[in-house]
Design a protein around this motif. Structure first.
Motif, mmCIF file in Angstrom:
data_model
loop_
_atom_site.group_PDB
_atom_site.id
_atom_site.type_symbol
_atom_site.label_atom_id
_atom_site.label_comp_id
_atom_site.label_asym_id
_atom_site.label_seq_id
_atom_site.Cartn_x
_atom_site.Cartn_y
_atom_site.Cartn_z
ATOM 1 N N GLU A 194 0.812 -1.223 0.000
ATOM 2 C CA GLU A 194 0.000 0.000 0.000
ATOM 3 C C GLU A 194 0.843 1.270 0.000
ATOM 4 O O GLU A 194 0.354 2.336 -0.371
ATOM 5 C CB GLU A 194 -0.937 0.021 1.224
ATOM 6 C CG GLU A 194 -2.006 -1.044 1.208
ATOM 7 C CD GLU A 194 -1.544 -2.378 1.796
ATOM 8 O OE1 GLU A 194 -2.397 -3.241 2.029
ATOM 9 O OE2 GLU A 194 -0.319 -2.554 2.011
ATOM 10 N N THR A 195 2.105 1.167 0.438
ATOM 11 C CA THR A 195 2.987 2.347 0.429
ATOM 12 C C THR A 195 3.936 2.302 -0.771
ATOM 13 O O THR A 195 4.913 3.051 -0.808
ATOM 14 C CB THR A 195 3.808 2.443 1.736
ATOM 15 O OG1 THR A 195 4.585 1.248 1.898
ATOM 16 C CG2 THR A 195 2.921 2.630 2.945
ATOM 17 N N ASN A 226 -0.788 7.420 -1.012
ATOM 18 C CA ASN A 226 -2.092 6.839 -0.721
ATOM 19 C C ASN A 226 -2.944 7.893 -0.024
ATOM 20 O O ASN A 226 -2.498 8.497 0.951
ATOM 21 C CB ASN A 226 -1.917 5.602 0.169
ATOM 22 C CG ASN A 226 -3.147 4.717 0.199
ATOM 23 O OD1 ASN A 226 -4.267 5.188 0.356
ATOM 24 N ND2 ASN A 226 -2.936 3.415 0.046
ATOM 25 N N LEU A 267 -3.016 4.840 6.553
ATOM 26 C CA LEU A 267 -2.821 3.391 6.604
ATOM 27 C C LEU A 267 -2.611 2.939 8.039
ATOM 28 O O LEU A 267 -1.705 3.415 8.713
ATOM 29 C CB LEU A 267 -1.609 2.995 5.754
ATOM 30 C CG LEU A 267 -1.765 3.212 4.248
ATOM 31 C CD1 LEU A 267 -0.429 3.057 3.549
ATOM 32 C CD2 LEU A 267 -2.767 2.221 3.674
#
Length: 317
Positions: free
Chosen positions: A151-152, A193, A197
């Motif tokens: 996700e990063t 994003n 997170l």
């Protein structure tokens, strides 16, 4: 390269499957460009520098090496991914990314790499010791451990292993960190994003841009009312012995969970003696029992399978 320079604004990436079934997902190109810029800026990479890619191109780690090279106009050297990726390297390069296992098999060539980042799994204490004891390395050889996830888009923080070993990861610019009520890391990296997170990684935050990884909240052992981070204790033990060592908590009537140390390999009085001399910070950090196991169970990507290990140990006890 064709996919990157196509008219589409996303790139397909395959997950490794370390936390579930492997799947394909799409990432926006502009977010990958932002990520590439962060790494290149942090490491001070310049146009014309040489980079080497030795990671599979279907995963984010391999794709990001290509994107960094395109964005910073690096000269990219391509080698087939293998356990000995720099075996035939005979020239100095400015930048490379490897897994810990690749580094383990490349110690004789590390002096040719100016900036090396290690990701995909934690860098073990034994590997850190091999790196620090490598006489061929000079102060100009910088080696970092990475912190990040799919996700990063690869990593959002680096921690120096050499020449000056660091305890804390330093996050890139425009990355904010905080913790939730459990003490788990929250990451806000708007360039990568749009969402905050939430991780399950327990951390100690030093300041607005540095944190220390303590362990996964899923792995915390509660023994006699005290919370024990197995990863922290494992790092201490692995400074003293070369074997894989894993702390697990086994159900116990009086303690809730009993702290057990599992060591991979044949039973050894010498190893038990070395462990007994380790100056653990707290008395309850000392294992109640030490068990030797021929082979510790692992996941398909080589990480210790703690759930399966606990199941086996419970049967054994």
């Amino acid at each position: 390269m064709n996919e990157w320079f196509s008219h589409g604004y996303t790139v397909k990436v395959q997950t490794s499957g370390s936390t579930g079934i492997p799947k394909i997902f799409e990432i926006e190109k502009n977010k990958m460009i932002n990520s590439a810029g962060m790494t290149c800026h942090f490491l001070g990479l310049q146009e014309g520098d040489k980079a080497l890619i030795c990671l599979p191109i279907e995963y984010i780690s391999g794709k990001m090496m290509v994107v960094r090279s395109i964005e910073r106009k690096l000269k990219l050297i391509v080698v087939e991914p293998s356990l000995k990726p720099v075996e035939h390297l005979n020239e100095e390069i400015n930048f490379c990314a490897m897994t810990p296992l690749q580094v383990e098999n490349s110690l004789d060539k590390l002096h040719l790499i100016k900036n090396l980042i290690i990701g995909g799994a934690a860098v073990s204490e034994s590997l850190k010791q091999k790196i620090s004891g490598n006489q061929q390395l000079s102060v100009s050889n910088r080696i970092f451990e990475t912190y990040g996830m799919s996700e990063t888009l690869s990593h959002i923080a680096l921690k120096q292993v050499r020449p000056e070993p660091e305890d804390y990861f330093t996050v890139f610019e425009n990355v904010s960190i905080s913790v939730d009520e459990r003490g788990c890391l929250k990451i806000f990296a708007p360039n990568l994003n749009v969402e905050v997170l939430q991780t399950n990684d327990l951390v100690e935050i030093k300041n607005s841009h540095q944190f220390k990884f303590l362990g996964r909240i899923d792995n915390v052992i509660n023994s006699g009312g005290a919370k024990i981070f197995p990863e922290t204790l494992e790092a201490l033990v692995k400074k003293e012995i070369p074997n894989e060592a894993v702390f697990v908590g086994i159900n116990d009537e009086s303690l809730g969970q009993k702290l057990i140390l599992v060591i991979e390999g044949k039973e050894s009085g010498d190893i038990v003696s070395k462990i007994s001399e380790i100056p653990f910070e707290k008395s309850f950090h000392k294992p109640k029992e030490i068990i030797f196991m021929e082979e510790i169970p692992r996941t398909p990507n080589g990480k210790v399978n703690r759930t399966e290990l606990e199941r086996k140990i419970s049967k054994y006890l």
